[in-house]
Every structure is written in C-alpha cells, then in structure tokens.
Design a protein around this motif. Sequence first.
Motif, PDB file in Angstrom:
ATOM      1  N   PHE A 135       0.591  -1.114   0.056  1.00 56.33           N
ATOM      2  CA  PHE A 135      -0.038   0.083  -0.043  1.00 56.33           C
ATOM      3  C   PHE A 135       1.170   1.484   0.225  1.00 56.33           C
ATOM      4  O   PHE A 135       2.060   1.758   0.425  1.00 56.33           O
ATOM      5  CB  PHE A 135      -0.963  -0.191   1.111  1.00 56.33           C
ATOM      6  CG  PHE A 135      -1.679   1.208   1.410  1.00 56.33           C
ATOM      7  CD1 PHE A 135      -2.797   1.684   0.626  1.00 56.33           C
ATOM      8  CD2 PHE A 135      -1.327   2.590   1.841  1.00 56.33           C
ATOM      9  CE1 PHE A 135      -3.888   2.166   0.102  1.00 56.33           C
ATOM     10  CE2 PHE A 135      -2.417   3.176   1.901  1.00 56.33           C
ATOM     11  CZ  PHE A 135      -3.382   3.637   1.063  1.00 56.33           C
ATOM     12  N   LYS A 136       0.272   2.404  -0.395  1.00 54.18           N
ATOM     13  CA  LYS A 136       0.706   3.617  -1.282  1.00 54.18           C
ATOM     14  C   LYS A 136      -0.031   4.213  -1.202  1.00 54.18           C
ATOM     15  O   LYS A 136      -0.624   4.738  -2.297  1.00 54.18           O
ATOM     16  CB  LYS A 136       2.240   3.809  -1.660  1.00 54.18           C
ATOM     17  CG  LYS A 136       3.079   5.166  -1.189  1.00 54.18           C
ATOM     18  CD  LYS A 136       4.104   5.338  -2.733  1.00 54.18           C
ATOM     19  CE  LYS A 136       4.307   6.380  -3.070  1.00 54.18           C
ATOM     20  NZ  LYS A 136       5.860   6.183  -3.368  1.00 54.18           N
ATOM     21  N   GLY A 137       0.785   5.373   0.522  1.00 54.01           N
ATOM     22  CA  GLY A 137      -1.084   6.224  -0.377  1.00 54.01           C
ATOM     23  C   GLY A 137      -1.995   7.391   0.493  1.00 54.01           C
ATOM     24  O   GLY A 137      -0.905   7.573   1.610  1.00 54.01           O
ATOM     25  N   LYS A 138      -2.860   7.956   0.889  1.00 56.28           N
ATOM     26  CA  LYS A 138      -3.181   8.499   2.013  1.00 56.28           C
ATOM     27  C   LYS A 138      -4.476   7.506   3.095  1.00 56.28           C
ATOM     28  O   LYS A 138      -4.971   7.217   2.388  1.00 56.28           O
ATOM     29  CB  LYS A 138      -4.381  10.274   1.578  1.00 56.28           C
ATOM     30  CG  LYS A 138      -4.217  10.896   0.503  1.00 56.28           C
ATOM     31  CD  LYS A 138      -2.690  12.163   1.615  1.00 56.28           C
ATOM     32  CE  LYS A 138      -2.257  13.103   0.681  1.00 56.28           C
ATOM     33  NZ  LYS A 138      -1.492  13.509   1.365  1.00 56.28           N
ATOM     34  N   ALA A 139      -3.759   7.853   4.156  1.00 55.41           N
ATOM     35  CA  ALA A 139      -4.242   7.172   4.959  1.00 55.41           C
ATOM     36  C   ALA A 139      -5.376   8.620   6.474  1.00 55.41           C
ATOM     37  O   ALA A 139      -4.571   9.449   6.129  1.00 55.41           O
ATOM     38  CB  ALA A 139      -3.387   6.833   6.742  1.00 55.41           C
ATOM     39  N   ALA A 159      -7.022   2.926   5.935  1.00 56.74           N
ATOM     40  CA  ALA A 159      -6.243   2.921   4.335  1.00 56.74           C
ATOM     41  C   ALA A 159      -7.242   1.837   3.649  1.00 56.74           C
ATOM     42  O   ALA A 159      -7.541   1.473   4.193  1.00 56.74           O
ATOM     43  CB  ALA A 159      -4.888   2.599   4.544  1.00 56.74           C
ATOM     44  N   LYS A 160      -7.676   2.726   2.557  1.00 55.60           N
ATOM     45  CA  LYS A 160      -8.124   2.294   1.572  1.00 55.60           C
ATOM     46  C   LYS A 160      -8.185   1.030   0.645  1.00 55.60           C
ATOM     47  O   LYS A 160      -7.271   1.681   0.438  1.00 55.60           O
ATOM     48  CB  LYS A 160      -9.403   3.229   1.192  1.00 55.60           C
ATOM     49  CG  LYS A 160     -10.561   3.010   0.052  1.00 55.60           C
ATOM     50  CD  LYS A 160     -11.533   4.318  -0.397  1.00 55.60           C
ATOM     51  CE  LYS A 160     -12.345   3.009  -1.176  1.00 55.60           C
ATOM     52  NZ  LYS A 160     -13.118   4.463  -2.453  1.00 55.60           N
ATOM     53  N   SER A 161      -8.036   0.358   0.945  1.00 52.73           N
ATOM     54  CA  SER A 161      -7.909  -0.883   0.209  1.00 52.73           C
ATOM     55  C   SER A 161      -8.788  -0.687  -1.717  1.00 52.73           C
ATOM     56  O   SER A 161     -10.533  -1.104  -1.510  1.00 52.73           O
ATOM     57  CB  SER A 161      -8.679  -1.820   0.467  1.00 52.73           C
ATOM     58  OG  SER A 161      -8.137  -3.623  -0.583  1.00 52.73           O
ATOM     59  N   TYR A 220     -12.237   0.401   4.294  1.00 48.81           N
ATOM     60  CA  TYR A 220     -11.565   0.924   4.983  1.00 48.81           C
ATOM     61  C   TYR A 220     -11.062   0.341   6.490  1.00 48.81           C
ATOM     62  O   TYR A 220     -11.631  -0.730   6.698  1.00 48.81           O
ATOM     63  CB  TYR A 220     -11.844   2.282   5.481  1.00 48.81           C
ATOM     64  CG  TYR A 220     -12.286   4.069   4.195  1.00 48.81           C
ATOM     65  CD1 TYR A 220     -10.739   4.866   3.833  1.00 48.81           C
ATOM     66  CD2 TYR A 220     -12.842   4.228   3.926  1.00 48.81           C
ATOM     67  CE1 TYR A 220     -10.865   5.105   3.466  1.00 48.81           C
ATOM     68  CE2 TYR A 220     -13.092   4.851   2.558  1.00 48.81           C
ATOM     69  CZ  TYR A 220     -11.662   5.762   2.883  1.00 48.81           C
ATOM     70  OH  TYR A 220     -12.317   6.715   2.082  1.00 48.81           O
ATOM     71  N   ALA A 221      -9.592   0.076   6.431  1.00 49.60           N
ATOM     72  CA  ALA A 221      -9.069  -0.635   7.686  1.00 49.60           C
ATOM     73  C   ALA A 221      -7.557  -0.058   8.662  1.00 49.60           C
ATOM     74  O   ALA A 221      -7.903   0.634   7.501  1.00 49.60           O
ATOM     75  CB  ALA A 221      -8.756  -2.207   7.598  1.00 49.60           C
TER      76      ALA A 221
END
Length: 259
Positions: A188-192, A226-228, A234-235
């Motif tokens: 994962f890489k992105g906004k949380a 974070a969204k998968s 979201y988890a």
Amino acid sequence: MAHSGRRIFISAIAAFLAIPASAAEIQHRTVYRVTLAGLPIARAAFLTQIEDDHSYTIAGDIKSAGLADLVTSISAKTSVSGVVRNDRLQALKYSLYYKKGKKARVYEVSYRNGDIISATTTPQPKRPKNWIDVTPRDMRSVLDPISGLVFTGDTKVCSQTLPIFDGETRMDLVLSPKGDKDFSTDGFKGKAVVCGVRFVARSGYKKGRKDIDYLSKSDRMEIWFAKSDAANVYAPVYVRIPTEYGMVTITAVKYGSVS
C-alpha cells in the motif's frame, strides 16, 4: 501491568489489526509490528477470508517480542466468524485465547443480529468487590473487537462511535476526524484517514484501575485507516495508544492479498 490489563491490551491490538478482502474466496494477509517507546514488544499476523456465500473468517496470531519477551512470554490467538450484511461485517462468533507464561484463559462470545447471546471466560476469574458488571443493555448492538473496525468504502470513518465488547470489557471508541496523512508499506502507498479516538470504559472492569483511567483521560490516541481499492474497505494501518509506560504504536508492515 496486571493480567486483565495485558488482556485488554491484547484485545486492543486484535481490534486494530484485522483487514478483510471483499471478493469471493479472496485471502488477505496483514503483518504488524508493535512497539513501546520505539522498542519492539510484539508482532502479529492476520489472515482474512471472505467466501462467495458472504461469510467471513478472520484469524490472528499475536506474540510478544524483543525486550517484552525477555520479561515474560505473552501470546494470543484470536478469531471471528460472521456474515457480510448491509455493507457491514456482522460477527456470529468471536474468541480470544490469551496466555501469559504458564497461565492461559479463553474468552468466547456469540452474537445474534449484533446482540450478545452468550459470553464465557474459561477459567472463570474471581471478581473484586469494585468490579463493574456488564449489564444486559451493554450487550445489545455491539461490535466484536476485530471486524468491528472495518468499514465499507463509502463510510464516514471518523464520524462514529464504536461499541466494542472484547469478551470481558465493554468499551466505546469515539472517533473524530483529524485529516489525512501519507502512509506506505508493503502492498500500500497513499493517503490514510486519521481519526482521533476517545476511549470510554462502560463496564466489565475494576473501578479505579490506573491503566483504564489513564487511557480514558488521554486525547493522544489515534487510528489511521487506509482504503483498499480492490476490497473497497477502510481498515487500520497505524494505531497510537498512550500508556503510563510510553507510547504504543501498531504499524502495518504488510497489507496485501495472498496469491
């Protein structure tokens, strides 16, 4: 930290670590590092499976590590099974096997439509006189401490109160929005999404316990979700829990599907 205090801490870790898949018969594995004041104290791994009949299972394994393991060996195995209904994971059975040194205890909870219909602890602990019993009202419309922190992709994650029961203690986690932050890990890489958390103990604990009082008064607790995109949920991927001994952090070091 007393036996019950460590058990609540293990339950808290379990509550913050489960991440599901959403497509039929997809497996999702997460691995976590737990630290206290920057020092490793535990490691955890969770495997989630959701079948094509909308049933799900989540199994977790938590073990002490680093300096904590030199003091005393602590381990836990936790699992929850249920169904995906109305865009939520609804538990049917939850269990936690907790072992500290040579002493072990098992917590088992059964649910029906979100209400607790049975809760057992083996062996049954002796309760002190200042124990606050869990009332029948506190056992209605509650979440398990694992799948209770997983939300569908269109949920306003940080604008809700989560009524959690971990087999012994009934607590509310009151979430509030604190913006978002960059987060990256294996898979994962992105906004949380960052949520502030207020811990409210309702019942199932000894009145006047220092660790619960400390956490209840703190405003420094956070959960990052974070969204998968593949699972559309979201988890949690990062958790910060203040304690009298220092800050506990739980960080996802792997977040991805099992090939």
